[in-house]
Design a protein around this motif. Sequence first.
Motif, PDB file in Angstrom:
ATOM      1  N   ASP A 277     -83.936   0.711  -7.433  1.00  0.00           N
ATOM      2  CA  ASP A 277     -84.921  -0.334  -7.140  1.00  0.00           C
ATOM      3  C   ASP A 277     -85.943   0.100  -6.098  1.00  0.00           C
ATOM      4  O   ASP A 277     -87.085  -0.387  -6.109  1.00  0.00           O
ATOM      5  N   PHE A 278     -85.550   1.013  -5.174  1.00  0.00           N
ATOM      6  CA  PHE A 278     -86.440   1.390  -4.077  1.00  0.00           C
ATOM      7  C   PHE A 278     -86.772   2.880  -4.093  1.00  0.00           C
ATOM      8  O   PHE A 278     -87.115   3.433  -3.046  1.00  0.00           O
ATOM      9  N   GLN A 279     -86.689   3.529  -5.244  1.00  0.00           N
ATOM     10  CA  GLN A 279     -86.915   4.969  -5.283  1.00  0.00           C
ATOM     11  C   GLN A 279     -88.367   5.355  -4.974  1.00  0.00           C
ATOM     12  O   GLN A 279     -88.632   6.494  -4.558  1.00  0.00           O
ATOM     13  N   ASP A 280     -89.284   4.440  -5.149  1.00  0.00           N
ATOM     14  CA  ASP A 280     -90.678   4.753  -4.837  1.00  0.00           C
ATOM     15  C   ASP A 280     -90.963   4.687  -3.339  1.00  0.00           C
ATOM     16  O   ASP A 280     -91.944   5.282  -2.872  1.00  0.00           O
ATOM     17  N   GLU A 281     -90.138   3.967  -2.582  1.00  0.00           N
ATOM     18  CA  GLU A 281     -90.365   3.818  -1.144  1.00  0.00           C
ATOM     19  C   GLU A 281     -89.399   4.643  -0.292  1.00  0.00           C
ATOM     20  O   GLU A 281     -89.654   4.870   0.879  1.00  0.00           O
ATOM     21  N   LEU A 282     -88.241   5.050  -0.862  1.00  0.00           N
ATOM     22  CA  LEU A 282     -87.208   5.735  -0.089  1.00  0.00           C
ATOM     23  C   LEU A 282     -86.928   7.107  -0.680  1.00  0.00           C
ATOM     24  O   LEU A 282     -86.935   7.292  -1.904  1.00  0.00           O
ATOM     25  N   THR A 283     -86.628   8.068   0.207  1.00  0.00           N
ATOM     26  CA  THR A 283     -86.236   9.418  -0.192  1.00  0.00           C
ATOM     27  C   THR A 283     -85.045   9.846   0.652  1.00  0.00           C
ATOM     28  O   THR A 283     -85.132   9.844   1.889  1.00  0.00           O
ATOM     29  N   PRO A 284     -83.913  10.188   0.039  1.00  0.00           N
ATOM     30  CA  PRO A 284     -82.751  10.629   0.828  1.00  0.00           C
ATOM     31  C   PRO A 284     -83.081  11.880   1.633  1.00  0.00           C
ATOM     32  O   PRO A 284     -83.633  12.848   1.107  1.00  0.00           O
ATOM     33  N   ALA A 285     -82.727  11.850   2.906  1.00  0.00           N
ATOM     34  CA  ALA A 285     -83.092  12.963   3.790  1.00  0.00           C
ATOM     35  C   ALA A 285     -81.911  13.523   4.562  1.00  0.00           C
ATOM     36  O   ALA A 285     -81.927  14.700   4.935  1.00  0.00           O
ATOM     37  N   GLY A 286     -80.877  12.726   4.844  1.00  0.00           N
ATOM     38  CA  GLY A 286     -79.745  13.200   5.635  1.00  0.00           C
ATOM     39  C   GLY A 286     -78.452  12.587   5.171  1.00  0.00           C
ATOM     40  O   GLY A 286     -78.432  11.499   4.567  1.00  0.00           O
ATOM     41  N   ILE A 287     -77.350  13.272   5.446  1.00  0.00           N
ATOM     42  CA  ILE A 287     -76.033  12.782   5.032  1.00  0.00           C
ATOM     43  C   ILE A 287     -74.990  13.222   6.041  1.00  0.00           C
ATOM     44  O   ILE A 287     -75.102  14.303   6.654  1.00  0.00           O
ATOM     45  N   ALA A 288     -74.001  12.370   6.261  1.00  0.00           N
ATOM     46  CA  ALA A 288     -72.810  12.673   7.055  1.00  0.00           C
ATOM     47  C   ALA A 288     -71.708  11.761   6.544  1.00  0.00           C
ATOM     48  O   ALA A 288     -71.974  10.622   6.147  1.00  0.00           O
ATOM     49  N   PHE A 289     -70.485  12.245   6.545  1.00  0.00           N
ATOM     50  CA  PHE A 289     -69.396  11.422   6.012  1.00  0.00           C
ATOM     51  C   PHE A 289     -68.088  11.821   6.679  1.00  0.00           C
ATOM     52  O   PHE A 289     -67.928  12.941   7.192  1.00  0.00           O
ATOM     53  N   PHE A 290     -67.170  10.867   6.690  1.00  0.00           N
ATOM     54  CA  PHE A 290     -65.828  11.094   7.230  1.00  0.00           C
ATOM     55  C   PHE A 290     -64.818  10.407   6.338  1.00  0.00           C
ATOM     56  O   PHE A 290     -65.169   9.645   5.428  1.00  0.00           O
ATOM     57  N   GLN A 291     -63.551  10.675   6.590  1.00  0.00           N
ATOM     58  CA  GLN A 291     -62.461  10.082   5.831  1.00  0.00           C
ATOM     59  C   GLN A 291     -61.578   9.273   6.768  1.00  0.00           C
ATOM     60  O   GLN A 291     -61.421   9.621   7.939  1.00  0.00           O
ATOM     61  N   SER A 292     -61.010   8.198   6.218  1.00  0.00           N
ATOM     62  CA  SER A 292     -60.171   7.326   7.038  1.00  0.00           C
ATOM     63  C   SER A 292     -59.091   6.713   6.159  1.00  0.00           C
ATOM     64  O   SER A 292     -59.308   6.477   4.963  1.00  0.00           O
ATOM     65  N   ASP A 293     -57.928   6.484   6.754  1.00  0.00           N
ATOM     66  CA  ASP A 293     -56.836   5.820   6.049  1.00  0.00           C
ATOM     67  C   ASP A 293     -56.284   4.695   6.915  1.00  0.00           C
ATOM     68  O   ASP A 293     -56.716   4.489   8.051  1.00  0.00           O
ATOM     69  N   TRP A 294     -55.330   3.964   6.387  1.00  0.00           N
ATOM     70  CA  TRP A 294     -54.822   2.753   7.037  1.00  0.00           C
ATOM     71  C   TRP A 294     -54.130   3.079   8.351  1.00  0.00           C
ATOM     72  O   TRP A 294     -53.470   4.119   8.500  1.00  0.00           O
ATOM     73  N   ASP A 295     -54.298   2.184   9.313  1.00  0.00           N
ATOM     74  CA  ASP A 295     -53.483   2.213  10.517  1.00  0.00           C
ATOM     75  C   ASP A 295     -53.129   0.778  10.915  1.00  0.00           C
ATOM     76  O   ASP A 295     -53.602  -0.193  10.307  1.00  0.00           O
ATOM     77  N   SER A 296     -52.295   0.634  11.924  1.00  0.00           N
ATOM     78  CA  SER A 296     -51.740  -0.671  12.283  1.00  0.00           C
ATOM     79  C   SER A 296     -52.789  -1.631  12.842  1.00  0.00           C
ATOM     80  O   SER A 296     -52.560  -2.846  12.863  1.00  0.00           O
ATOM     81  N   SER A 297     -53.933  -1.127  13.295  1.00  0.00           N
ATOM     82  CA  SER A 297     -54.949  -2.016  13.859  1.00  0.00           C
ATOM     83  C   SER A 297     -55.619  -2.885  12.800  1.00  0.00           C
ATOM     84  O   SER A 297     -56.251  -3.891  13.141  1.00  0.00           O
ATOM     85  N   LEU A 298     -55.507  -2.523  11.522  1.00  0.00           N
ATOM     86  CA  LEU A 298     -56.159  -3.288  10.471  1.00  0.00           C
ATOM     87  C   LEU A 298     -55.435  -4.594  10.160  1.00  0.00           C
ATOM     88  O   LEU A 298     -56.036  -5.505   9.590  1.00  0.00           O
ATOM     89  N   LYS A 299     -54.171  -4.674  10.503  1.00  0.00           N
ATOM     90  CA  LYS A 299     -53.408  -5.889  10.183  1.00  0.00           C
ATOM     91  C   LYS A 299     -54.009  -7.102  10.886  1.00  0.00           C
ATOM     92  O   LYS A 299     -54.259  -8.148  10.267  1.00  0.00           O
ATOM     93  N   GLU A 300     -54.280  -6.964  12.164  1.00  0.00           N
ATOM     94  CA  GLU A 300     -54.867  -8.070  12.918  1.00  0.00           C
ATOM     95  C   GLU A 300     -56.308  -8.321  12.476  1.00  0.00           C
ATOM     96  O   GLU A 300     -56.768  -9.471  12.464  1.00  0.00           O
TER      97      GLU A 300
END
Length: 416
Positions: A277-300
Amino acid sequence: MSTALITRLASWNLGYSYQLQQLRMVHIKKIVPQLFPSLEERLRAMDKTLKDPELYKPVNIGLPQPKLSRREEVRKRMEHQKKMKENKELEKLSRKRLLNIPMEEVEATWEVTSGPHHLCNLAEHYGIFKDLFGLAYFVPRVPLKISFDYDEEMVTPVYAGNFIKPREAQLPPEVNYNSNEDTLWTLVLTNPDGHLVDNEAEYLHWFIGNIPGNKVSEGEVVCDYLRPLPPRGTGYHRFVFILYKQEKHVDFSSLKRDLPCHSLEQRTFKTYDFYRDFQDELTPAGIAFFQSDWDSSLKEFFHGTLKMREPSFEFEFPEPYLAPQKFFPKKRFFQMYLDMHRDPKEIQKEILLKRLKKIHPFQKEPELLPFPAAVPLPVDMPRWMKIEARKERVGIGKYRNLFRGNHRPRDEDRTL
């Protein structure tokens, strides 16, 4: 010998050799093994992109590569090498192994030379381009430096696939990148692995649009930050930061969520549709990513903030195949054969009762034998009973639960 007899014998020999040849051919056809296609050949047959490579050819949707003069690049490289060779002080330090290499300068050089291509290969390896953009990809020309403030002393940086726990990413991260003040940017954080209803959709964790230069705090908050929330039992989830360069000021009013947005349904997002929808106005320029899994803090967090039950998933392992039980199994230890066809809960109950008979609720557990496998057994005991007795002493197999924690025989004492 007459000519007629010779002709008859020759025809008989030819017929016999022909029949023998037919038999030999039949015999050869029977012993030739049937050749099945290899795994590589099967995968190639299933790959639909090979039928029309032009149709499925990846498309680069990122910023164009800055064109540098090859002659100018080689000239600068030769001048730098000549300068390094003429520096006698560097040669002296290198020979004495006292030369310190400034890693900051090395990293800065890597970020503008081969770093973007390395990040592109990593993102392709993790399947990020395929899951977010389909057949499209881009080379991240703008390096992203992102870090989470875990506490006053600890900072957790985001690289390219490193592991970060949800408790370490509770607050919005600090994002830095180099840009001119008169440019506009958009920063999006999505999770392509965590949607609870639609496998093709994502959860939008952060959306900041119309960022002036690199001042993320002054951008338009389209969707506020949501900490990583991978459900229990779903393994590691990818959380991807995508930085888009804007051609002009973009109206994101159709994508705005409630602030604060605590509804996972409202956070449903598809990067493919968004970019289309926005390919005429936006161009991907940067990327960063990480991985995460469950821990006990998510219960609350699920109960207190999202006001919902915490989702939990378990993998249903198929029951192991057991051949029909035989009355007289041949070449099998019958005690092990019978245990295979018993209910595992019944075996666990039997072992638990044996353990309860040995211990006292208000006293320490009895001392272990120093070398339990070396204690002699009665001579007249059958061989199968000796094997079971030794297993019970050293606590292996089904007798492992006879001992708890560190109160069990050492590994070097378990030789039967």
